[in-house]
Design an enzyme around this catalytic site. Structure first.
Site, PDB file in Angstrom:
ATOM      1  N   LYS A 116      33.815  32.014  31.652  1.00 61.06           N
ATOM      2  CA  LYS A 116      33.921  32.792  30.419  1.00 61.06           C
ATOM      3  C   LYS A 116      34.148  32.115  28.975  1.00 61.06           C
ATOM      4  CE  LYS A 116      34.426  37.380  32.630  1.00 61.06           C
ATOM      5  NZ  LYS A 116      34.427  36.575  34.148  1.00 61.06           N
ATOM      6  N   GLU A 160      42.390  37.823  22.638  1.00 61.90           N
ATOM      7  CA  GLU A 160      41.145  38.407  22.447  1.00 61.90           C
ATOM      8  C   GLU A 160      41.210  39.954  21.850  1.00 61.90           C
ATOM      9  OE1 GLU A 160      39.693  38.296  26.604  1.00 61.90           O
ATOM     10  OE2 GLU A 160      39.087  36.183  26.136  1.00 61.90           O
ATOM     11  N   ARG A 219      23.501  36.361  38.832  1.00 62.97           N
ATOM     12  CA  ARG A 219      23.155  37.107  40.285  1.00 62.97           C
ATOM     13  C   ARG A 219      22.248  38.348  40.039  1.00 62.97           C
ATOM     14  NH1 ARG A 219      26.357  41.562  40.192  1.00 62.97           N
ATOM     15  NH2 ARG A 219      28.366  41.572  39.026  1.00 62.97           N
TER      16      ARG A 219
END
Length: 472
Positions: free
Chosen positions: A121, A215, A317
């Site tokens: 990430k 964050e 995916r």
């Protein structure tokens, strides 16, 4: 030279395994499935027996055991492995092992290097920012200096104030942590130094790395996605539209997905919703081209109440909700788009064969995840027996379930109690919602726990949330 005839090992279970088998059959490919003791009565095992006989089904001890899965692949002479979602789907080490072992197989998914790169990430955020793509506010690398960390936190509190957030929250996270470990919240900058030092010391003690991430804590945002499809060369890259996945459990697990992500023609938004959809598609394609993305993937976004999008992560995916995007997509105006089948044939080296101008969109799709759980009790999984489970037959409905409809079925406690996916299509949002409610009303779902108490499910929750789908 004749095209190689492939046999695909389906390294998953339940409805996704069934859909992979059906996609393989549609493409003229052979298949082999695996199952565990707990899944001996699952629909995917029954389907494998029905379509291929007992030689197409192998029992293993765990879907997490790479050695067992590869042993089955060799014994069955498989040439490719489809991981589905979950389990090994985003494990770059497994993908690398599959493709670089002596008996090489095709991994049906992006290349292992892509999975490794975008699965990080921090790396994803750094890459996005290098392309001027907006990301979730916060640090894009571990921070080791307390003054720098405090400056970032002050910036985030100021950002939330600009967004009109009344109770601002900033996350202080151990960068080497995972699974929710080493994360604390602060509501005021005066708390920062104490919390930062505590998290830093925890990180050093637990992970031998003092790095800390600062964050934004996300509240009241919509969760949107962009479906990307690319050929194996990473040259031809297209999108199959957007999805809105904002209806979630208290644990942030999706429960309803809607395609497209907003519906400005039918709902009034406080921002230019069409521009947001156009922007996140453009950003996602730009990033996919930059890395040479080479299969199916999803770019996940959050959108603020003021219409500002921020890239959250990339899922390398196929996703549960691929079918709701397929429901509204047409390739050269033909019905029956199957993104799962596209993933398989492209992974096996076939060319894309169409461009973005060949993809059009019609109507609205709604996907319901039907789960044995208790939404009133924090979505606690329900344990028991399914006695009856039937869905109405409608031309606007696609129903995917591994639960046998004609016999009792004990829900394995080893897995999440997912029962089915239902994908409803309508010419517009109003019709899709009406059809969704009709499906939920006509579906029959009955069962009991070991004490005889009736089954608990999220059907009433899904019905309630249908009324406000795509509203912000």
């Amino acid at each position: 030279m004749a095209e190689k005839k492939h046999k695909v090992l389906v390294a998953n279970r339940g409805e996704i395994a069934m859909r992979i088998v059906q996609a393989c059959r549609g493409l003229g490919l052979d298949f082999v499935c695996v199952y565990t003791r707990e899944d001996q009565d699952s629909g995917h095992a029954a389907l494998a027996r029905e379509l291929g006989g007992p030689e197409r089904l192998f029992r293993i001890s765990s879907y997490h055991d790479a050695n067992e899965i590869l042993s089955v692949a060799d014994h069955a002479r498989a040439t490719a492995i489809h991981p589905g979602y979950g389990f090994f789907a985003e494990d770059f080490r497994f993908a690398r092992r599959v493709t670089e072992r002596t008996n090489r197989l095709v991994f049906i998914g992006p290349s292992w290097r892509i999975i490794r790169s975008l699965g990080d990430k921090i790396n994803t955020k750094r890459l996005a920012r290098s392309l001027s793509i907006p990301t979730v506010p916060g640090s894009d690398r571990p921070v080791y200096d307390e003054m720098e960390a405090e400056e970032i936190a002050e910036t985030l509190f100021a950002f939330q104030a600009e967004q009109g957030v009344e109770q601002s929250v900033v996350l202080v996270k151990a960068s080497a942590g995972g699974g929710g470990m080493g994360i604390e919240e602060i509501q005021d900058i005066d708390q920062f130094k104490t919390v930062y030092r505590r998290v830093r010391n925890y990180a050093k003690r637990q992970f031998h790395d003092e790095g800390v991430l600062i964050e934004q804590r996300i509240f009241d945002f919509n969760h949107l996605e962009v479906q990307i499809v690319a050929d194996r060369a990473g040259k031809d890259i297209v999108h199959f539209g957007t999805r809105n996945c904002s209806v979630q459990s208290t644990g942030r697990q999706k429960r309803i997905e809607v395609a497209p992500g907003f519906r400005p023609g039918e709902i009034t938004y406080a921002f230019d919703a069409q521009k947001v959809l156009t922007d996140i598609v453009s950003y996602s394609l730009a990033m996919a081209r930059e890395v040479g993305y080479d299969n199916v993937g999803t770019w996940e976004w959050i959108v603020s109440p003021m219409g500002q999008p921020f890239l959250m992560e990339v899922n390398t995916r196929i996703q549960v909700e691929n079918g709701v995007s397929a429901a509204i997509a047409r390739i050269r105006r033909k019905d029956g788009t199957d993104i799962l089948a596209e993933q398989i044939r492209l992974a096996l080296g076939q060319p894309l064969g169409y461009g973005q101008s060949d993809i059009t969109f019609a109507g609205v799709g709604i996907e319901y995840r039907i789960i044995a759980e208790d939404p009133a009790n924090r979505f606690t999984p329900w344990v028991g027996r399914i006695d009856r489970f039937t869905a109405p037959s409608r031309d606007w409905l696609r129903f995917h379930s591994h639960i046998p409809g004609d016999t009792a079925y004990m829900i394995p406690t080893e897995f999440d109690p997912n029962l089915a996916l239902a994908i409803v299509w309508g010419s517009d949002l109003a019709e899709a919602k009406a059809r969704g409610l009709s499906f939920l009303d006509d579906m029959v779902l009955e069962g009991a726990d070991p004490a005889g108490a009736p089954l608990r499910s999220n059907v009433a929750f899904l019905r309630e949330k249908t009324a406000t789908l795509l509203h912000f």
